[in-house]
Design a protein around this motif. Structure first.
Motif, PDB file in Angstrom:
ATOM      1  N   TYR A 210      -5.723   0.699  11.528  1.00 33.92           N
ATOM      2  CA  TYR A 210      -5.071   0.952  10.243  1.00 33.92           C
ATOM      3  C   TYR A 210      -5.339  -0.143   9.219  1.00 33.92           C
ATOM      4  O   TYR A 210      -4.934  -0.024   8.069  1.00 33.92           O
ATOM      5  CB  TYR A 210      -3.567   1.120  10.451  1.00 33.92           C
ATOM      6  CG  TYR A 210      -3.234   2.479  11.015  1.00 33.92           C
ATOM      7  CD1 TYR A 210      -3.002   3.553  10.157  1.00 33.92           C
ATOM      8  CD2 TYR A 210      -3.160   2.689  12.375  1.00 33.92           C
ATOM      9  CE1 TYR A 210      -2.710   4.800  10.664  1.00 33.92           C
ATOM     10  CE2 TYR A 210      -2.864   3.936  12.894  1.00 33.92           C
ATOM     11  CZ  TYR A 210      -2.640   4.990  12.030  1.00 33.92           C
ATOM     12  OH  TYR A 210      -2.353   6.214  12.515  1.00 33.92           O
ATOM     13  N   ASP A 211      -5.985  -1.231   9.669  1.00 34.71           N
ATOM     14  CA  ASP A 211      -6.189  -2.351   8.751  1.00 34.71           C
ATOM     15  C   ASP A 211      -6.983  -1.945   7.519  1.00 34.71           C
ATOM     16  O   ASP A 211      -6.627  -2.302   6.390  1.00 34.71           O
ATOM     17  CB  ASP A 211      -6.889  -3.498   9.486  1.00 34.71           C
ATOM     18  CG  ASP A 211      -5.901  -4.235  10.394  1.00 34.71           C
ATOM     19  OD1 ASP A 211      -4.685  -4.039  10.194  1.00 34.71           O
ATOM     20  OD2 ASP A 211      -6.340  -4.975  11.281  1.00 34.71           O
TER      21      ASP A 211
ATOM     22  N   LEU B 273      -4.762   0.003   5.220  1.00 31.82           N
ATOM     23  CA  LEU B 273      -3.808  -0.828   4.480  1.00 31.82           C
ATOM     24  C   LEU B 273      -4.520  -1.623   3.384  1.00 31.82           C
ATOM     25  O   LEU B 273      -4.001  -1.781   2.271  1.00 31.82           O
ATOM     26  CB  LEU B 273      -3.080  -1.769   5.442  1.00 31.82           C
ATOM     27  CG  LEU B 273      -1.994  -1.066   6.271  1.00 31.82           C
ATOM     28  CD1 LEU B 273      -1.618  -1.874   7.495  1.00 31.82           C
ATOM     29  CD2 LEU B 273      -0.757  -0.822   5.390  1.00 31.82           C
TER      30      LEU B 273
ATOM     31  N   ALA C 267       2.651  -2.161   2.300  1.00 27.92           N
ATOM     32  CA  ALA C 267       3.108  -1.725   3.622  1.00 27.92           C
ATOM     33  C   ALA C 267       4.209  -0.670   3.478  1.00 27.92           C
ATOM     34  O   ALA C 267       4.213   0.363   4.148  1.00 27.92           O
ATOM     35  CB  ALA C 267       3.614  -2.917   4.433  1.00 27.92           C
TER      36      ALA C 267
ATOM     37  N   LEU D 244       4.716   1.237   0.947  1.00 29.53           N
ATOM     38  CA  LEU D 244       4.137   2.456   0.403  1.00 29.53           C
ATOM     39  C   LEU D 244       3.419   3.243   1.499  1.00 29.53           C
ATOM     40  O   LEU D 244       3.534   4.472   1.575  1.00 29.53           O
ATOM     41  CB  LEU D 244       3.151   2.121  -0.723  1.00 29.53           C
ATOM     42  CG  LEU D 244       2.646   3.370  -1.458  1.00 29.53           C
ATOM     43  CD1 LEU D 244       3.772   4.005  -2.264  1.00 29.53           C
ATOM     44  CD2 LEU D 244       1.471   3.048  -2.372  1.00 29.53           C
ATOM     45  N   PHE D 245       2.704   2.517   2.338  1.00 35.11           N
ATOM     46  CA  PHE D 245       2.030   3.165   3.468  1.00 35.11           C
ATOM     47  C   PHE D 245       3.038   3.944   4.317  1.00 35.11           C
ATOM     48  O   PHE D 245       2.826   5.108   4.670  1.00 35.11           O
ATOM     49  CB  PHE D 245       1.321   2.097   4.307  1.00 35.11           C
ATOM     50  CG  PHE D 245       0.931   2.572   5.665  1.00 35.11           C
ATOM     51  CD1 PHE D 245      -0.157   3.414   5.857  1.00 35.11           C
ATOM     52  CD2 PHE D 245       1.676   2.175   6.781  1.00 35.11           C
ATOM     53  CE1 PHE D 245      -0.504   3.855   7.120  1.00 35.11           C
ATOM     54  CE2 PHE D 245       1.332   2.621   8.047  1.00 35.11           C
ATOM     55  CZ  PHE D 245       0.240   3.463   8.216  1.00 35.11           C
TER      56      PHE D 245
END
Lengths: 211, 211, 211, 211
Positions: free
Chosen positions: D132-133, D136, D159, D161-162
């Motif tokens: 997921y990096d 992000l 983060a 918002l994710f």
DNA sequence: GATGAATGAGGTTTCATTCAT
DNA sequence: TATGAATGAAACCTCATTCAT
């Protein structure tokens, strides 16, 4: 070394062992009194194998009943009576009926269990009723032949006679413990069984005498 | 003084209600199939009352059996047959035997339960065997009177006859579900019951005819 | 000494203890993962008491769900928001929604379990849908009041907003382990919870700003 | 030489079939509710093959999760958003996130299962977090680009918002049964899914508007 | 590689029964 | 007397898993 050995891992034999043990358990304890664990023990199998092969207790009971009826059918099939004179044929049927209950003693407990459950399993199974059709036909024919020859009375209802032939032996065996207490004897003894067999012949044949 | 709502009367009535419910439950389900809870429900009492009055299930079953035998005894006692001619006396005994099983239908289930338990309770209970002694004596006497008068054959074993008189009706009723499937009729119907009663008379009396 | 003591033998308390333990068990393990034995252990009761009070596992689950919804209802009922200005009312609702999930953390696991079972229990239960009707009405009213005063945009669907208000907090909590792994932080910490609460307010209120 | 019916190809296909069936089973029933037997059935393989290929249930679950994450990764990889203007890029990300959950519906059940197990498997697996990096990073970059151009507000935590982008769709789908009962509509319908997609865009983009 | 036989652990549930009020 | 609370034993059955072929 021979293929197919090892007595363990033989599905057919194992299933048969389970069925045998179950037959005995249900016959002696009834449906509710029967214990799956006890069947497993007697069949020398892991209890779960029973569930593997027969799904559940109810199903196992059905399988036992079907096997039992199949044994009964083969007994009937073995009789070769149609060529005999009517009185001899009838006498042999009476004896065969009584002896089957002695040689396959579980049948009594199983039928008792079935009836205690209001015939849940037998009901609707056309297999079973048809199983007895030939037998009932045989009784009817023999009665006809006998009365035609003046050997038997002419007013006998074959269905009622069928019931009685069975009743005389079945009741003696199924209620042997209460009867034994009342009559103060062991109804299971060789002599008493032989005596009963004779009496059953006497009562049925005595009744059939022409009026 | 009667403290609080007539306790004595209630106790008796309550016990009777429990016994009735238990009789029905054991007769229909057998010992193992019977549920104490279900008995409590049908008797409309709290389950603990059953334990209060009867200690445990086994004891309750014994009480049920004893009450049942007591009913049977009173039926027998009601018969006033010794003054009748032997054939009429015998006929009445046969009919009374069959009708008792119809009027007190639980008796069949109870005896079946008892026998399935190998007569655990009846065994050794001299009460029960003695209960039938007068009946067996009556049969013997009647056979003697009948053969003396030339009405009956002379070679009849009273014990075997006693078994048969019971067998003919009991088996018909106890195995009504399997028999019903085989014969494709409802053995419980009024007509079929009357027909069976007639046949039982016929078969026993027909057999007893002098040779 | 005082009547009605002895903490044991207190049906109400025992039932409550079972319900509490069951709530926790179902919330943490799901329906299939839950163990009745484990519930008994945590409630410090004999396992059979659970069956005594709740019949079976399924029924216990239903009782747990109903108790949970009842808690949710009382939370909603406690809110006194209608007299507040719309933005303040909305903000308080958002916060209350998030905090309820924190203060009654089992609700998330329970709803997850319910949805994994395709809402088997909630389906058809008009009780539950009606439970939310007042809440949905409140959202609609507040949106109306807010847009009338120029505080909120005018095109907001109350049902969608209701979903979002719940989604923002629920997902954060229900998926905290996978999210925690992805974001490399412990989402359960005081600070992170507070931060999330703020963000949820921001995102909803930010969205509601007039266009 | 190819002994017997193309064994290699089959092995791969069979493993894939097992994995597919397992994915569905775990997604719909959770880890505890899933049945290895049921997976075998759906994959049309003998149950022992599953043990042959995957050792045990736990291991199979891990394989399923890894396959699932791999699918998710490929979805992310397919996106080519960096060259788009920030608002369009963000909108596409939001839509892609929602649609992936619809097109690969098992992902929701799997993540739920994972979280119900406290993320036992995901914990420590650097593979997943790293997965997921890039995502992000992309969100962070896009927010920066957007606020630099005055398209987005400047105070947004990437983060959070994710989390919200996922929450808005995931919760709608994962809790569709309870929500459906509350809102009295079928959230799975084409129209309702489209409506939700629009709303999710609106709420995120609406929030991102500059202050 | 593939399959049926067999097993062990443990889960849910039933049921008789006792305890306390 | 009567009742609800509580318990222990054991029954049926499920399920993951291993063994042998």
């Amino acid at each position: 070394m021979a293929t197919k050995n090892t007595p363990q891992r033989d599905a057919v034999a194992t299933k048969a062992r389970i069925l045998d043990a179950a037959t005995s358990e249900f016959a002696h304890k009834g449906y509710d009194g029967a214990r799956v664990q006890s069947i497993a023990l007697n069949a020398k199998v892991n209890i779960n194998l029973i569930y593997h092969y027969f799904q559940d207790k109810e199903n196992l009971f059905v399988a036992v009943m079907e096997a039992a009826y199949s044994i009964v059918r083969s007994h009937h099939g073995d009789l070769e009576l149609r060529s005999l004179p009517p009185d001899e044929a009838m006498r042999r049927l009476i004896i065969a009926t009584f002896r089957m209950a002695i040689e396959f003693p579980e049948i009594i407990g199983l039928l008792t269990a079935e009836n205690m459950q209001l015939g849940r399993h037998v009901r609707g199974s056309s297999l079973i009723s048809s199983l007895y059709d030939t037998l009932l036909d045989f009784i009817k024919d023999t009665l006809d032949r006998g009365s035609a020859r003046g050997m038997f009375r002419g007013d006998v209802d074959p269905a009622q006679l069928f019931i009685s032939i069975n009743a005389e032996g079945y009741f003696y065996l199924s209620n042997r413990y209460t009867l034994g207490a009342i009559l103060r004897r062991n109804l299971d003894s060789k002599e008493n069984l032989a005596q009963r067999e004779n009496f059953i012949c006497d009562i049925i044949m005595g009744y059939l005498r022409p009026i």
